[in-house]
Design a protein around this motif. Structure first.
Motif, PDB file in Angstrom:
ATOM      1  N   UNK A 547      55.972  35.621  38.960  1.00 50.73           N
ATOM      2  CA  UNK A 547      55.052  35.428  37.847  1.00 50.73           C
ATOM      3  C   UNK A 547      54.200  36.686  37.691  1.00 50.73           C
ATOM      4  N   UNK A 548      53.857  37.041  36.462  1.00 45.62           N
ATOM      5  CA  UNK A 548      53.092  38.269  36.233  1.00 45.62           C
ATOM      6  C   UNK A 548      51.933  38.034  35.305  1.00 45.62           C
ATOM      7  N   UNK A 549      51.588  39.066  34.538  1.00 46.59           N
ATOM      8  CA  UNK A 549      50.457  38.948  33.630  1.00 46.59           C
ATOM      9  C   UNK A 549      49.167  38.734  34.378  1.00 46.59           C
ATOM     10  N   UNK A 550      48.365  37.772  33.930  1.00 48.52           N
ATOM     11  CA  UNK A 550      47.088  37.499  34.597  1.00 48.52           C
ATOM     12  C   UNK A 550      47.281  36.889  35.976  1.00 48.52           C
ATOM     13  N   UNK A 551      48.485  36.346  36.258  1.00 47.67           N
ATOM     14  CA  UNK A 551      48.732  35.762  37.584  1.00 47.67           C
ATOM     15  C   UNK A 551      48.899  36.826  38.661  1.00 47.67           C
ATOM     16  N   UNK A 552      49.306  38.041  38.276  1.00 48.35           N
ATOM     17  CA  UNK A 552      49.554  39.087  39.261  1.00 48.35           C
ATOM     18  C   UNK A 552      48.336  39.297  40.150  1.00 48.35           C
ATOM     19  N   UNK A 553      48.551  39.246  41.454  1.00 49.06           N
ATOM     20  CA  UNK A 553      47.434  39.408  42.380  1.00 49.06           C
ATOM     21  C   UNK A 553      47.900  39.828  43.760  1.00 49.06           C
ATOM     22  N   UNK A 554      47.010  40.502  44.464  1.00 47.87           N
ATOM     23  CA  UNK A 554      47.245  40.914  45.850  1.00 47.87           C
ATOM     24  C   UNK A 554      45.965  40.711  46.632  1.00 47.87           C
ATOM     25  N   UNK A 555      46.057  39.988  47.727  1.00 46.86           N
ATOM     26  CA  UNK A 555      44.922  39.752  48.624  1.00 46.86           C
ATOM     27  C   UNK A 555      45.201  40.446  49.944  1.00 46.86           C
ATOM     28  N   UNK A 556      44.260  41.274  50.390  1.00 49.14           N
ATOM     29  CA  UNK A 556      44.328  41.939  51.695  1.00 49.14           C
ATOM     30  C   UNK A 556      43.099  41.551  52.495  1.00 49.14           C
ATOM     31  N   UNK A 557      43.294  40.914  53.629  1.00 48.72           N
ATOM     32  CA  UNK A 557      42.191  40.538  54.520  1.00 48.72           C
ATOM     33  C   UNK A 557      41.081  39.840  53.748  1.00 48.72           C
ATOM     34  N   UNK A 558      41.460  38.861  52.921  1.00 44.50           N
ATOM     35  CA  UNK A 558      40.552  38.012  52.157  1.00 44.50           C
ATOM     36  C   UNK A 558      39.838  38.750  51.027  1.00 44.50           C
ATOM     37  N   UNK A 559      40.292  39.939  50.676  1.00 48.33           N
ATOM     38  CA  UNK A 559      39.734  40.672  49.538  1.00 48.33           C
ATOM     39  C   UNK A 559      40.776  40.695  48.430  1.00 48.33           C
ATOM     40  N   UNK A 560      40.399  40.210  47.258  1.00 50.23           N
ATOM     41  CA  UNK A 560      41.319  40.164  46.124  1.00 50.23           C
ATOM     42  C   UNK A 560      41.366  41.553  45.498  1.00 50.23           C
ATOM     43  N   UNK A 561      42.286  42.393  45.961  1.00 45.12           N
ATOM     44  CA  UNK A 561      42.278  43.805  45.592  1.00 45.12           C
ATOM     45  C   UNK A 561      42.983  44.080  44.265  1.00 45.12           C
ATOM     46  N   UNK A 562      43.899  43.217  43.840  1.00 41.72           N
ATOM     47  CA  UNK A 562      44.619  43.405  42.579  1.00 41.72           C
ATOM     48  C   UNK A 562      44.443  42.155  41.736  1.00 41.72           C
ATOM     49  N   UNK A 563      44.002  42.346  40.495  1.00 41.88           N
ATOM     50  CA  UNK A 563      43.872  41.257  39.530  1.00 41.88           C
ATOM     51  C   UNK A 563      44.581  41.720  38.269  1.00 41.88           C
ATOM     52  N   UNK A 564      45.665  41.047  37.928  1.00 43.24           N
ATOM     53  CA  UNK A 564      46.572  41.522  36.896  1.00 43.24           C
ATOM     54  C   UNK A 564      45.927  42.039  35.643  1.00 43.24           C
ATOM     55  N   UNK A 565      45.053  41.252  35.021  1.00 44.60           N
ATOM     56  CA  UNK A 565      44.384  41.683  33.802  1.00 44.60           C
ATOM     57  C   UNK A 565      42.875  41.746  34.008  1.00 44.60           C
ATOM     58  N   UNK A 566      42.465  42.050  35.228  1.00 47.98           N
ATOM     59  CA  UNK A 566      41.044  42.237  35.507  1.00 47.98           C
ATOM     60  C   UNK A 566      40.303  40.983  35.897  1.00 47.98           C
TER      61      UNK A 566
END
Length: 590
Positions: A547-566
């Motif tokens: 899934x992409x778009x606004x769903x795109x996300x990456x969490x590293x050590x409980x920090x949401x470092x990537x948010x697909x559309x901000x």
């Protein structure tokens, strides 16, 4: 966010009513839905400007009615929402309330959008279109006063008395408020540990992620309920770079690779975040991240990661944002929580091994006492089509009808226990371990009566479906080093295939597992073909689009470092990397 009365009672000690000297605002007109002028064609776009701050966000002007995603309303404007029965919503913003039934919500690509023209007008937001960009403006006005409660065990309440409604943008522990503070007010906020800054009409304050906020009208106020650390005037410690988390540092010494860089495909620049590891060497186990209370509902990616103690997580497969149900394969420890649909791509794996990639179907039949066979079209799925679907306790403790024309039978130990005619499923059916609920849709009429034996036969169309863990997405991008992108073969529309968007990919180069997010730099993001070519360019042999778009996300050590559309949009499921030596027991499903 809790409903208004519950939130207002969280931290007693300061009234929400402002002191008498503050001027009362003029009365506001009652909120009404805008009339739709006849003959206007729908116009949409992916660029949004909010008081001059630009971002990628979907919007739609359909016959004079403006539709915006809920994530934009909450995260970028400051609107509060609460859910009610039947899928309806209530939006609250500075004393204005807009109630929306389930049929007043629509999917805007991968997001839930609602009609908000009347709400924006009532609060005073000016809306303009500049080409394909939607511009929202609400002038910044002076901050009237700051009031606080005494710090308590539960925290502290801070009330900002405003001279007019203000836009409120949130993210990464920071609020941007469309208000002008004086030097004395900035000092007061600084003493509260909120690290204020005033710039270009925006007042920024740092707030803990655990804090709550709400806006009130007549007169206008913004209420911040802060947990104890921030509420005692103690400056909050800035969040360290997640890559420097001691656990991740130790794992990087064992072979974990974290990279963030700009790549290029054709004329497009793409921000690439990648996580790479050999699961046979690095002590991290790949796990599906799913809700523990059934398949209906959404969570933040951070919550899903914390639930399984995952140090690293990306978002997973598709789902319907309106009814919050899964649309693709999810298998965990041999149990199909949600079955594959439309022969879409999937990844399947055993702990400690590289995943396998292929398109996947479940071929299932029900055979009755007359040896007549019936095809089962879906398993524990929110994907609705004519025919038979089956549901088990892995779907949840209770099945509620997804459509209005369903009948079915409940099977236990291979024998029909109960028959449900049209409409009789409406109250819901409790599901116990071992139960099998067969649901017929689209006018299909099943003949089975109580006491009749039924036999289920099931097999996967590829070896991916035989793995104990499976996650579906699509389209499949690469297989054995070849580009195998074929959207029509997996039921994706031509429009979906052609659009540029943030992407999430899981793949392998034959030696390492890759978890990847892609975001466009000054562009919406790569198309699916560009994504496939970029993955091959990066050295991957197998790759699956998730899934992409606004769903795109990456969490590293409980920090949401990537948010697909901000905006950290809610998601249904994900993929997580869990330390093998610190595995928590997986919660049992009801």
């Amino acid at each position: 966010m809790p409903p208004l009365p519950a939130l207002a009672a969280l931290l007693p000690g300061i009234p929400l009513t402002p002191p008498p000297p503050l001027p009362a605002p003029p009365p506001q007109a009652p909120l009404q839905r805008q009339a739709k002028p006849a003959g206007r064609q729908g116009v949409s776009g992916t660029s949004l400007s909010i008081n001059g701050l630009r971002q990628q966000a979907l919007w739609l002007d359909d016959a004079g009615e403006l539709w915006l995603p809920l994530e934009v309303l909450e995260g970028q404007l400051g609107v509060s929402r609460s859910a009610a029965a039947g899928g309806s919503l209530a939006l609250e913003w500075f004393g204005q309330t807009l109630k929306l039934s389930a049929d007043q919500q629509r999917s805007l690509d991968d997001e839930v959008a609602v009609p908000v023209g009347s709400l924006l007008e009532a609060v005073g937001v000016k809306v303009r279109r500049q080409g394909r960009e939607l511009q929202l403006e609400l002038p910044s006005r002076p901050l009237q006063a700051i009031r606080t409660s005494k710090p308590s065990i539960s925290g502290q309440r801070v009330v900002l008395d405003l001279s007019a409604p203000a836009l409120v943008r949130s993210g990464d522990g920071q609020l941007l408020i469309g208000a002008e503070a004086t030097a004395a007010q900035l000092e007061q906020l600084k003493q509260l540990g909120l690290k204020p800054n005033q710039r270009q009409g925006w007042l920024s304050v740092q707030v803990p992620r655990e804090g709550e906020r709400l806006s009130l009208g007549t007169p206008w106020r913004l209420v911040l309920d802060l947990p104890q650390a921030a509420g005692q005037g103690i400056a909050t410690t800035p969040t360290p770079a997640p890559e420097r988390d001691p656990r991740l540092v130790a794992l990087q010494k064992q072979g974990l690779q974290l990279e963030r860089r700009i790549g290029r495909i054709g004329s497009r620049q793409v921000l690439i975040n990648s996580v790479r590891l050999d699961p046979r060497q690095v002590p991290l186990e790949l796990r599906p991240l799913n809700r523990s209370d059934g398949m209906q509902g959404l969570s933040s990616l951070s919550q899903l990661a914390r639930q399984e103690q995952a140090l690293i997580a990306i978002n997973g497969g598709y789902f319907n944002r309106v009814n919050r149900l899964p649309l693709g394969a999810m298998r965990e420890q041999g149990r199909w929580l949600s079955g594959p649909i439309l022969n879409r791509g999937a990844a399947g794996w055993t702990a400690g091994e590289l995943p396998r990639f292929d398109r996947l179907m479940l071929v299932e039949t029900i055979e009755d006492s007359n040896r007549q066979r019936w095809t089962v079209s879906s398993v524990n799925s929110g994907y609705v089509q004519k025919g038979l679907a089956r549901y088990t306790a892995d779907w949840g403790s209770r099945y509620q009808p997804i459509t209005g024309t369903e009948m079915g039978v409940l099977v236990r130990q291979g024998v029909v226990q109960q028959r449900f005619e049209l409409g009789e499923l409406r109250p819901g059916v409790p599901l116990r371990n071992g139960d099998l609920l067969l649901v017929a849709r689209g006018g299909v009429n099943v003949p089975w009566q109580t006491g009749e034996p039924l036999t289920l036969k099931s097999r996967a169309s590829s070896a991916v479906g035989d793995q104990p863990n499976v996650l579906g997405g699509g389209p499949l991008l690469l297989q054995n080093g070849r580009v195998v992108l074929n959207g029509s073969a997996e039921g994706f529309s031509s429009g979906f295939m052609a659009q540029g968007a943030p992407r999430t990919v899981v793949g392998s180069d034959g030696r390492q597992l890759w978890l990847i997010t892609l975001q466009g730099v000054n562009n919406p993001g790569p198309t699916l073909m560009e994504t496939a070519l970029l993955m091959r360019q990066e050295g991957l042999k197998d790759a699956l689009n998730l899934d992409g778009g606004s769903s795109t996300g990456l969490v590293l050590a409980d920090v949401h470092t990537v948010k697909g559309r901000g905006v950290a949009a809610a998601v249904h499921n994900g993929l997580g990397l869990v330390p093998k030596l610190e595995q928590a027991r997986t919660p049992e499903r009801p």
